[in-house]
Write a protein that holds these residues in place. Structure first.
Motif, mmCIF file in Angstrom:
data_model
loop_
_atom_site.group_PDB
_atom_site.id
_atom_site.type_symbol
_atom_site.label_atom_id
_atom_site.label_comp_id
_atom_site.label_asym_id
_atom_site.label_seq_id
_atom_site.Cartn_x
_atom_site.Cartn_y
_atom_site.Cartn_z
ATOM 1 N N LYS A 108 1.059 -0.658 -0.192
ATOM 2 C CA LYS A 108 -0.124 0.325 -0.174
ATOM 3 C C LYS A 108 0.792 1.012 -0.142
ATOM 4 O O LYS A 108 0.388 2.142 -0.279
ATOM 5 N N ARG A 109 1.964 1.190 0.856
ATOM 6 C CA ARG A 109 2.761 2.405 0.783
ATOM 7 C C ARG A 109 3.355 2.676 -0.169
ATOM 8 O O ARG A 109 3.979 3.568 -1.533
ATOM 9 N N ILE A 114 3.427 5.650 -5.763
ATOM 10 C CA ILE A 114 3.282 6.370 -6.853
ATOM 11 C C ILE A 114 2.153 6.741 -7.322
ATOM 12 O O ILE A 114 2.667 7.836 -8.104
ATOM 13 N N LEU A 115 1.342 6.329 -6.701
ATOM 14 C CA LEU A 115 0.088 7.665 -7.076
ATOM 15 C C LEU A 115 0.272 9.263 -6.719
ATOM 16 O O LEU A 115 0.568 9.915 -7.756
ATOM 17 N N ILE A 116 0.971 9.131 -5.513
ATOM 18 C CA ILE A 116 1.373 10.456 -4.955
ATOM 19 C C ILE A 116 1.676 11.258 -6.077
ATOM 20 O O ILE A 116 2.316 12.793 -6.294
ATOM 21 N N ILE A 120 2.521 14.384 -8.610
ATOM 22 C CA ILE A 120 3.728 15.199 -9.009
ATOM 23 C C ILE A 120 4.325 16.000 -9.922
ATOM 24 O O ILE A 120 3.780 16.774 -10.649
ATOM 25 N N LEU A 121 4.426 14.566 -10.415
ATOM 26 C CA LEU A 121 5.427 14.749 -11.674
ATOM 27 C C LEU A 121 4.858 15.095 -13.258
ATOM 28 O O LEU A 121 4.328 16.107 -12.985
ATOM 29 N N GLY A 237 8.134 3.320 -4.492
ATOM 30 C CA GLY A 237 6.984 3.392 -5.102
ATOM 31 C C GLY A 237 7.709 4.999 -6.064
ATOM 32 O O GLY A 237 8.016 5.064 -7.238
ATOM 33 N N ILE A 238 8.112 6.214 -5.647
ATOM 34 C CA ILE A 238 8.573 6.809 -5.667
ATOM 35 C C ILE A 238 9.441 6.908 -7.138
ATOM 36 O O ILE A 238 9.592 7.199 -8.286
ATOM 37 N N HIS A 239 10.866 5.767 -7.188
ATOM 38 C CA HIS A 239 11.756 5.393 -7.740
ATOM 39 C C HIS A 239 11.096 4.842 -9.373
ATOM 40 O O HIS A 239 11.723 5.648 -10.407
ATOM 41 N N PHE A 240 10.186 3.966 -8.466
ATOM 42 C CA PHE A 240 9.734 3.683 -10.212
ATOM 43 C C PHE A 240 9.101 3.840 -10.796
ATOM 44 O O PHE A 240 9.098 4.604 -12.156
#
Length: 316
Positions: A108-109, A114-116, A120-121, A237-240
């Motif tokens: 979930k994290r 990924i979503l947030i 932003i991107l 998630g961010i990196h992906f």
């Protein structure tokens, strides 16, 4: 605390040294295989493989398509990824302890990050487009895009997981074991993360000192979220989504990811990306804190407490 995971299993230097060396060796084996495959494919297609071509990763001059070149590069990360699992044998503890302080991986994290970060991107890119639409070119081609999407979706998890587990798992815990303070391990792994990308084509295109601060800042942001959240889930998630968005959505000239993305940015200012990471990272931190209520920045300066018994049994 994530750094407390070093108390589990064999934390001795004689365990970390061969483990880290094995991971680094597996990475270079992957890179060696990459160069051999690229050379062979270029030769079969009548392309060239000069130093200039390798630095710029210009697949057209190698005689291959961007999708084929991208697939070969992404495949090379399979070797170091699986090398992580062999390396953890030296520590006699589960692989999970290098990923999170939780009892199981929190998907979930990962999805939240990924979503947030994706929002932003997307939002920042849309704003930039409205400010300078002439700097964007539509390069979408359905057939090529579908293959690119599938390659990125399948292989980015391996590439991203390797980098995150190695830098913010293995190296972070190793340096934390040595220096005892998370802030020192955080700074050093951020710099090392940046230096790992020093051979990327965009460094060749725009210059070392213009690109390096961006890499280090991104590494610092990912490291900070790992420390505050006690795990790599959000960093993964961010990196992906960061890499996926760049490769599939909006790419730019000189990028390390030579892909037939939907859009291409014609010119970029590398120094502006420094501010972008600071602003975007700050927004993400606020949103993540509202959802997960981190304990605060005191985790950066809290030393790891290891009992005398542990020191005697697993000492350096």
């Amino acid at each position: 605390m994530f750094l407390d995971q070093i108390k589990k299993g064999n934390r001795a230097f004689v365990a970390y040294l061969p483990a880290v060396m094995l991971i680094i060796l597996s990475y270079f084996i992957g890179q060696f295989i990459l160069s051999i495959v690229l050379g062979g494919v270029a030769m079969l297609n009548g392309g060239e493989l000069t130093e200039d071509v390798l630095k710029s990763m210009d697949f057209s001059r190698m005689g291959i398509s961007n999708n084929v070149g991208f697939l070969i590069i992404m495949s090379s990360f399979l070797v170091p990824f699986f090398g992580l699992f062999f390396a953890k044998i030296f520590h006699r503890r589960p692989m999970l302890t290098f990923v999170t302080a939780r009892e199981k991986l929190d998907f979930k994290r990962i999805g939240f990050a990924i979503l947030i970060w994706g929002i932003i991107l997307g939002g920042s890119t849309l704003a930039d487009y409205f400010m300078d639409p002439d700097n964007y070119e539509i390069t979408f081609e359905a057939k090529s895009f579908i293959w690119l999407f599938l390659i990125a979706l399948i292989f980015f998890p391996f590439q991203v997981s390797f980098e995150e587990i190695f830098f913010r798992g293995y190296l972070y815990q190793l340096l934390g074991n040595i220096f005892k303070y998370p802030v020192i391990a955080w700074i050093l792994t951020s710099v090392l993360f940046g230096l790992m990308h020093s051979a990327n084509p965009e460094v060749y295109e725009y210059g070392f000192w213009k690109m390096m601060p961006g890499y280090v800042l991104l590494g610092a942001f990912l490291g900070l979220i790992t420390i505050l959240d006690d795990g790599l889930e959000m960093a993964i998630g961010i990196h992906f989504i960061n890499n996926f968005f760049l490769a599939v959505g909006v790419n730019y000239t000189g990028s390390a990811l030579k892909t037939d993305s939907a859009f291409q940015v014609l010119t970029i200012d590398p120094t502006s990306q420094w501010y972008g990471i600071l602003i975007s990272g700050s927004i993400f931190m606020v949103v993540a804190w509202l959802f997960y209520r981190f304990n605060g920045f005191k985790k950066l300066i809290q030393p790891v407490r290891i009992s005398k018994t542990t020191l005697t049994e697993d000492s350096f």
